[in-house]
Design a protein around this motif. Structure first.
Motif, short mmCIF file in Angstrom:
data_model
loop_
_atom_site.label_atom_id
_atom_site.label_comp_id
_atom_site.label_asym_id
_atom_site.label_seq_id
_atom_site.Cartn_x
_atom_site.Cartn_y
_atom_site.Cartn_z
N ILE A 147 34.09 42.61 32.71
CA ILE A 147 33.21 43.63 33.27
C ILE A 147 32.98 43.43 34.76
O ILE A 147 32.72 44.37 35.51
N GLN A 148 33.08 42.16 35.25
CA GLN A 148 32.88 41.91 36.68
C GLN A 148 34.11 42.26 37.51
O GLN A 148 34.05 42.28 38.74
N PHE A 149 35.25 42.53 36.83
CA PHE A 149 36.47 42.90 37.54
C PHE A 149 36.71 44.40 37.41
O PHE A 149 36.18 45.06 36.51
N ARG A 150 37.53 44.94 38.32
CA ARG A 150 37.94 46.33 38.15
C ARG A 150 38.86 46.42 36.94
O ARG A 150 39.47 45.42 36.53
N ALA A 151 38.99 47.61 36.38
CA ALA A 151 39.71 47.75 35.11
C ALA A 151 41.15 47.29 35.20
O ALA A 151 41.67 46.68 34.26
N SER A 152 41.82 47.57 36.32
CA SER A 152 43.23 47.19 36.44
C SER A 152 43.41 45.69 36.64
O SER A 152 44.53 45.19 36.57
N ALA A 153 42.31 44.94 36.89
CA ALA A 153 42.38 43.48 37.06
C ALA A 153 41.80 42.78 35.84
O ALA A 153 41.25 41.68 35.96
N ASN A 187 45.43 54.22 31.09
CA ASN A 187 44.28 53.69 31.82
C ASN A 187 43.66 52.56 31.02
O ASN A 187 43.22 52.78 29.88
N PRO A 188 43.59 51.33 31.53
CA PRO A 188 42.98 50.23 30.77
C PRO A 188 41.49 50.40 30.55
O PRO A 188 40.94 49.87 29.60
N SER A 193 41.54 37.06 48.11
CA SER A 193 41.64 37.93 49.28
C SER A 193 42.72 38.98 49.13
O SER A 193 42.56 40.12 49.59
N VAL A 194 43.82 38.62 48.49
CA VAL A 194 44.93 39.57 48.34
C VAL A 194 44.69 40.54 47.19
O VAL A 194 44.85 41.76 47.34
N LEU A 195 44.31 40.01 46.03
CA LEU A 195 44.14 40.87 44.85
C LEU A 195 42.82 41.63 44.86
O LEU A 195 42.75 42.74 44.32
N ARG A 196 41.78 41.02 45.40
CA ARG A 196 40.43 41.61 45.40
C ARG A 196 40.10 42.21 44.03
O ARG A 196 39.92 43.42 43.89
#
Length: 745
Positions: free
Chosen positions: A468-474, A448-449, A518-521
């Motif tokens: 921090i503004q992105f989800r962990a997997s991104a 888990n990142p 739009s694709v990766l969100r």
């Protein structure tokens, strides 16, 4: 009705823009609209005031036309022709123009305007801001009917949407939102702070995108020029008189030659680049430069292009500088100085706040645990803030530094441009690589990142601005963001002589950004994704409008006028909505007692890893493990998984790691190091299917906890459940340590 060649100019003046208390219509330049025009004006100023029924005229014109001519006058607004008539100067009684004679024609007089002409001017012409209105006059020979000259005047009423008050409001709201996120985070509401900070950064990015639109060399309608000028402060383009004097002195002192365009306004006109005007003027300029081989390279490099008539034409970045009242040779130093001041004042503010917190705690003005994490690790927090300042100022400095490479205002300024561009690029690239390395280590050790990215306060405070503004997997998405900024800046800086190339480049870049978002969100939750995707969509629409403004479709001028109004209203409404959303979010956070409850916890379970005063309560395996990961219990060393990732470009840790003597000394004292291991046994589910909780390993022990299914039963159980984590989760609830980390897809 008797018409002179100047009366139509004054009359058509009614269709324009301004900021004067008294109604008036003005024109400040007479532009050539024909490549081989035989009539030009280096100075043209006409001011019509309906209250006294007169127009003040100040013209210095040069004519090579001899003989009788007829004036073909066309008046248009937003590309739509509303008046077309022919005027014979002989019938109008204009001395010196019947017949026309070659030579220099200076004119300075007051021209009376009849009441019949004034009544034909609609009242909206004096009030509507940034009206796109022009008067075009063709000089046709009476005998042959051939056009020997063409001149065009833009009309303004002084009303504009380029307002200082608007700039201050936008800057204050964006600044307060950024400061509020820091204060909220210091109070322990990390979830709310992350949302406020994300919204503020996205809002600031939208402001910079609007400013970039105005920096392109594409001709923009007047209302779009003024609208984008409202956001140039986000690029550091701010005019302060005494600073401009210092910059001019510095350029001269370092071997440069400052431009003096504002000192020449009393004797020459400055033409703001118009549709089809730029190409004609540039062609004339190239022919002039070709006759001066030694100076041609320097002239072509300069921002201010001087036409054959002696007037100047400005476009793109130089247009923005001129409208801001800044000499184009001072533009780079202006942006650089304000970025440095921004950083310096931020450092002073953080240091002063640290001092105030210590004083307030000592005087019992605040509780001893208020802002405790900031007070204990304020230097690390300051490093993270400086990294964030670098990220915010990167678009501004990239454009200005790259543009300076094409201008070479002075050798010293080029050195500064090299230092800041490559320094900031290397700094952000290093920080992004650190985040990726930390996340990959977390995935390798804990699957888990989010585990290491959010469990270590030092890493979160120092590098968190990138992810921090992105989800962990991104976590990797900062790389596309930096690439997007760099490529877009290169198009703006290097393609100033080709507006079409800039328009096509913007369209491709914004299309890629919209599709990727739009694709990766990649942002942290649904609302934040919607917020940022909407910004990408508006930027893409603006890129389409920019392509239309470039005349690549050879559309009628009316299309440009209408599209300019649509762009202004669309972006103004959207900016208002964004501002209201950011204001509402910030206010609610301060009003609520526990603002974290307003937001759902992110699916990557970052809240479980982050040390917060207001998050999950209760004693569960998840809380216990999160506490262990944070180092709240004995037996866990803070930064255990980051001991090899604390170095920076300027730290000594890299030297220590590469020094064989230091490595040998460490081995002699501590013995061989074992690789870091997760305190969690991945074979033990946190929430077994039978509802019983499995025991955790003791905080001080690295022994694995026994499986609740026992020996061979565990193997049988895994075989029945496909022996894979995904198969197990499908039947026994997804592990909260992996939700949102990209494993459920």
């Amino acid at each position: 009705m008797r018409f002179s060649v100047l009366k139509p100019l004054v009359f058509l003046t009614a269709l324009a823009v301004g900021t004067a208390a008294e109604p008036m219509l003005t024109s400040s330049s007479l532009n050539t609209c024909q490549e081989d025009s035989s009539f030009t004006a280096s100075l043209f100023k006409v001011v019509f005031t309906p209250n006294n029924n007169s127009a003040s005229v100040d013209i210095v014109a040069t004519s090579s036309v001899e003989g009788k001519v007829v004036f073909d006058v066309a008046i248009s607004a937003y590309g739509y022709q509303i008046v077309r008539r022919t005027v014979d100067p002989c019938d109008a009684g204009l001395a010196g123009l019947c017949p026309m004679t070659a030579g220099k024609i200076p004119l300075n007089f007051n021209l009376p305007v009849g009441a019949d002409a004034i009544t034909q001017i609609p009242g909206i012409a004096y009030t509507f801001p940034d009206l796109d209105a022009t008067v075009r006059v063709f000089l046709n020979m009476t005998e042959t009917g051939k056009s020997v000259a063409c001149v065009e005047a833009d009309i303004s009423n002084g009303k504009t949407v380029d307002l200082v008050g608007v700039k201050w409001v936008l800057a204050i709201i964006a600044g307060l939102a950024l400061v509020s996120s820091a204060v909220i985070n210091g109070l322990g509401h990390s979830n709310a702070a992350a949302h406020v900070a994300s919204g503020a950064l996205s809002l600031f990015g939208f402001f910079q995108a609007q400013a970039m639109l105005g920096l392109t060399a594409v001709h923009l309608p007047p209302v779009v020029q003024s609208w984008t000028q409202d956001f140039q402060w986000s690029m550091g383009i701010i005019n302060i008189d005494f600073m401009q004097t210092i910059f001019t002195w510095y350029q001269r002192a370092t071997g440069g030659t400052p431009s003096t365009i504002f000192d020449s306004l009393t004797t020459v006109s400055v033409q703001v680049e118009k549709r089809s005007l730029a190409d004609a003027s540039m062609n004339l300029f190239r022919r002039t430069a070709a006759m001066m081989p030694k100076a041609s390279a320097s002239l072509m490099r300069r921002a201010n292009v001087q036409t054959g008539s002696g007037s100047f034409i400005v476009y793109g970045i130089q247009r923005v500088a001129f409208k801001a009242g800044i000499e184009t040779t001072n533009l780079f130093m202006t942006g650089l100085t304000f970025f440095c001041l921004f950083v310096i004042f931020t450092i002073m503010g953080v240091t002063a706040f640290k001092g105030w917190c210590e004083l307030a705690a000592k005087q019992k003005w605040i509780k001893n645990d208020t802002f405790l994490e900031f007070r204990n690790g304020w230097l690390t927090v300051l490093k993270g803030i400086l990294f964030r300042m670098t990220l915010i100022g990167y678009p501004q400095m990239t454009i200005l530094c790259l543009w300076e490479f094409t201008q070479i205002d002075s050798p010293a300024e080029v050195v500064l441009a090299v230092f800041f561009f490559f320094g900031m690029t290397a700094t952000l690239a290093w920080a992004a690589s650190k985040v990726i390395r930390i996340a990959r280590r977390s995935v390798a050790m804990h699957r888990n990142p989010a585990y290491i990215l959010f469990s270590d306060p030092q890493a979160l405070n120092k590098w968190g601005f990138l992810y921090i503004q992105f989800r962990a997997s991104a976590y990797y998405f900062i790389i596309p963001v930096l690439g997007y900024t760099l490529i877009k800046s290169m198009f703006i800086a290097f393609a100033q002589k080709s507006g079409t190339a800039q328009a096509v480049g913007f369209l491709l870049i914004e299309a890629g950004a919209l599709i990727g978002a739009s694709v990766l969100r990649p942002w942290m939750d649904k609302s934040t994704n919607s917020f940022n995707i909407a910004i990408c969509a508006i930027n893409f629409i603006n890129a389409i409008f920019l392509l239309i403004f470039s005349d690549v479709f050879n559309q009628p001028a009316l299309v440009n006028g209408v599209i300019g109004l649509i762009l202004f209203f669309l972006n103004a409404i959207f900016a208002l909505v964004l501002l209201l959303m950011v204001i509402a979010t910030t206010v609610v956070v301060f009003v609520r007692k526990n603002p974290d409850t307003r937001y759902q916890f992110m699916a990557d379970d970052r809240a479980s890893f982050m040390k917060s005063q207001s998050q999950l309560t209760g004693t569960t395996e998840l809380d216990a493990l999160a506490a262990t990961a944070r180092g709240d219990k004995s037996g866990y060393k803070a930064g255990l998984d980051l001991d090899d990732d604390n170095e920076s470009i300027s730290s000594d840790s890299m030297r220590r790691r590469t020094d064989p003597n230091m490595a040998a000394l460490q081995t002699a004292h501590t013995g061989p190091r074992e690789p870091s291991r997760s305190p969690v046994d991945p074979s033990v589910p946190l929430f077994p299917a039978n509802g019983q909780r499995g025991p955790l390993a003791a905080p001080g022990s690295m022994n694995r906890a026994p499986s609740p299914y026992g020996g061979s039963n565990a193997s049988v159980f895994r075989q029945q459940n496909n022996a894979s984590p995904s198969g197990y989760r499908n039947q026994n609830n997804a592990s909260p340590w992996q939700r949102g980390a990209g494993y459920e897809h």
